[in-house]
Design a protein around this motif. Structure first.
Motif, PDB file in Angstrom:
ATOM      1  N   ILE A  10       0.840  -1.206   0.000  1.00 18.00           N
ATOM      2  CA  ILE A  10       0.000   0.000   0.000  1.00 18.00           C
ATOM      3  C   ILE A  10       0.871   1.251   0.000  1.00 18.00           C
ATOM      4  O   ILE A  10       0.605   2.228  -0.729  1.00 18.00           O
ATOM      5  CB  ILE A  10      -0.946  -0.008   1.220  1.00 18.00           C
ATOM      6  CG1 ILE A  10      -2.003  -1.106   1.047  1.00 18.00           C
ATOM      7  CG2 ILE A  10      -1.635   1.348   1.387  1.00 18.00           C
ATOM      8  CD1 ILE A  10      -2.862  -1.335   2.283  1.00 18.00           C
ATOM      9  N   LYS A  11       1.923   1.220   0.799  1.00 16.37           N
ATOM     10  CA  LYS A  11       2.843   2.356   0.871  1.00 16.37           C
ATOM     11  C   LYS A  11       3.512   2.599  -0.480  1.00 16.37           C
ATOM     12  O   LYS A  11       3.680   3.750  -0.917  1.00 16.37           O
ATOM     13  CB  LYS A  11       3.898   2.080   1.948  1.00 16.37           C
ATOM     14  CG  LYS A  11       4.836   3.251   2.220  1.00 16.37           C
ATOM     15  CD  LYS A  11       5.781   2.890   3.355  1.00 16.37           C
ATOM     16  CE  LYS A  11       6.726   4.062   3.623  1.00 16.37           C
ATOM     17  NZ  LYS A  11       7.679   3.755   4.730  1.00 16.37           N
ATOM     18  N   LYS A  51       1.099   4.312  -2.867  1.00 19.81           N
ATOM     19  CA  LYS A  51       0.917   5.738  -2.538  1.00 19.81           C
ATOM     20  C   LYS A  51       2.098   6.575  -3.021  1.00 19.81           C
ATOM     21  O   LYS A  51       1.941   7.749  -3.357  1.00 19.81           O
ATOM     22  CB  LYS A  51       0.730   5.903  -1.039  1.00 19.81           C
ATOM     23  CG  LYS A  51      -0.624   5.423  -0.531  1.00 19.81           C
ATOM     24  CD  LYS A  51      -0.759   5.632   0.962  1.00 19.81           C
ATOM     25  CE  LYS A  51      -2.130   5.176   1.448  1.00 19.81           C
ATOM     26  NZ  LYS A  51      -2.263   5.355   2.919  1.00 19.81           N
ATOM     27  N   ASN A  52       3.250   5.939  -3.013  1.00 18.97           N
ATOM     28  CA  ASN A  52       4.445   6.674  -3.457  1.00 18.97           C
ATOM     29  C   ASN A  52       4.586   6.678  -4.975  1.00 18.97           C
ATOM     30  O   ASN A  52       5.416   7.352  -5.534  1.00 18.97           O
ATOM     31  CB  ASN A  52       5.705   6.069  -2.835  1.00 18.97           C
ATOM     32  CG  ASN A  52       5.752   6.276  -1.343  1.00 18.97           C
ATOM     33  OD1 ASN A  52       5.121   7.202  -0.824  1.00 18.97           O
ATOM     34  ND2 ASN A  52       6.466   5.416  -0.628  1.00 18.97           N
TER      35      ASN A  52
END
Length: 445
Positions: free
Chosen positions: A440-441, A444-445
């Motif tokens: 997920i991180k 987002k990046n």
């Protein structure tokens, strides 16, 4: 069997409840006694079946009324209640012995320090594949006696611990299997491996020349009993040359595909194949069963792969020998998670493997002193923790592409977890949650 006085049961977990159910089915007066608190599901079962019980201690005056007492495997012979009963002349047997006295089918029994569950499960699967009327029990999860309280299969596969083999008298399998004997549960056997080994080898003590014994010919402790005692059974020694390059059909015409991985599992599978041949199962059915078998969780179980890192759950590896086989089966660098309640471990067996393969040891336990001291000079990075979440986070941070992160504890789980299953499940959950967070991180990046 028990005369008019009925049967007393010491211990109200799976074995004790199974024995109580079978005793009631056979028409005996039954009373169950547990030193601790009985789990709700077992208590409800006793109430439903109108079986009287007590918990939080033993009333010796009630127990001596019974001509026979069946003890659960978790209750050691040194327990005060058993010492008093035996002193008063009460006959004490194991739940496995009680089951055997009430069974007339064909018994296949498996013991060993490592690989019992995998081998037992595979034998059961192969027999089911061949359409045998077969059940599996013992240490596998459902007690022998419980199964017999409900049905009487033609074939019974029993996984047996040393504790279950203590207090047998007439128990006699048609096929016995001893996979290996290495130091384990020594705290129960006065820290003497000979005492532990004698309990394991009781699996064959009542066999005759008509019965079969499959054993590890490369295990000096096992074969040492042959030199001392002599064996009269039909012998089926299994040695490394019979499986190291794969397992072939009886004619040698084809190599079988095997679903479970690792050298140790090739040995387990070869023993299972030998049992099937003793029982006259055809080679095509053996081939079919070997390729379709799915092992129980927590045994060299691949959990996930993330960025080239493989995560393995081997929580059932609660002794050093199990860990050796796990580390030996892995190619590449290893982040090894170990620790818990020590059972008298000697880590010398895995020092050389760790020096070659382990880049980091993460100790998961309340007291890691022995583990840290044993590997301080051979593993470059050692971390200690009592938190499974932080352990997984550290493992993911340390591991690189091509590495393997493995939980293979070498210890019991009771310092931080309910059991090895709880430990393995929490490990798997933490891995999957952490990988999900990282993905997920990245998005987002």
């Amino acid at each position: 069997m028990a005369g008019d006085t009925g049967i007393g049961i010491i211990g109200a977990a799976e074995s004790g409840i199974g024995a109580a159910l079978l005793a009631k089915k056979k028409g005996f007066k039954v009373f169950v006694s547990d030193f601790g608190q009985i789990k709700k599901e077992y208590k409800d079962e006793l109430k439903y079946n109108n079986i009287p019980f007590e918990e939080g201690g033993h009333t010796i005056e009630r127990l001596i009324e019974f001509g026979l007492v069946i003890k659960s495997p978790g209750v050691p012979d040194s327990a005060a209640v058993l010492r008093r009963l035996k002193k008063m002349g009460t006959k004490v047997i194991s739940e496995i012995e009680f089951g055997c006295l009430n069974y007339s089918g064909t018994l296949v029994a498996i013991t060993g320090s490592n690989g019992k569950t995998t081998t037992s499960g595979l034998i059961y699967h192969l027999l089911k594949t061949a359409k045998f009327d077969v059940e599996i029990g013992g240490n596998y999860g459902v007690s022998f006696a419980r199964i017999l309280s409900e049905k009487s299969p033609a074939y019974m596969v029993l996984e047996l611990s040393s504790f279950q083999l203590d207090n047998i008298e007439t128990f006699r399998p048609f096929v016995s299997v001893v996979l290996n004997i290495t130091p384990d549960h020594l705290d129960r056997y006065d820290y003497n491996i000979n005492n532990y080994a004698k309990s394991k080898m009781r699996i064959i003590e009542n066999q005759t020349a008509k019965d079969h014994f499959v054993y590890n010919e490369d295990d000096p402790i096992v074969t040492g009993f042959k030199e001392r005692d002599g064996w009269k059974q039909v012998l089926h020694p299994i040695s490394e040359y019979m499986f190291l390059t794969g397992i072939t059909s009886k004619e040698g015409a084809e190599k079988f595909e095997i679903s479970i991985k690792g050298k140790h599992n090739l040995f387990n599978a070869r023993c299972a194949v030998e049992v099937c041949r003793i029982l006259n199962i055809g080679e095509p059915l053996i081939r079919k069963g070997l390729s379709s078998f799915i092992n129980e969780p927590h045994r060299f179980e691949i959990v996930a792969t993330y960025k080239g890192i493989t995560f393995i759950n081997d929580s059932k590896a609660t002794n050093v020998d199990s860990v050796y086989y796990a580390l030996d089966a892995i190619d590449g660098n290893i982040v090894w998670i170990a620790g818990g309640t020590d059972k008298g471990n000697n880590y010398s067996q895995v020092i050389n493997l760790a020096a070659k393969k382990v880049k980091s040891l993460i100790c998961l336990g309340i007291d890691n002193t022995k583990l840290v001291k044993s590997f301080a000079e051979v593993v470059p990075c050692i971390i200690e923790s009592t938190n499974i979440v932080s352990v997984v986070e550290n493992a993911i941070d340390i591991a690189e592409f091509g590495d393997v992160v493995i939980l293979s504890p070498a210890c019991a789980s009771f310092d931080l977890f309910e059991n090895y299953i709880d430990r393995g499940n929490q490990y798997k959950e933490c891995i999957n949650n952490r990988i999900k967070e990282l993905k997920i991180k990245e998005l987002k990046n």
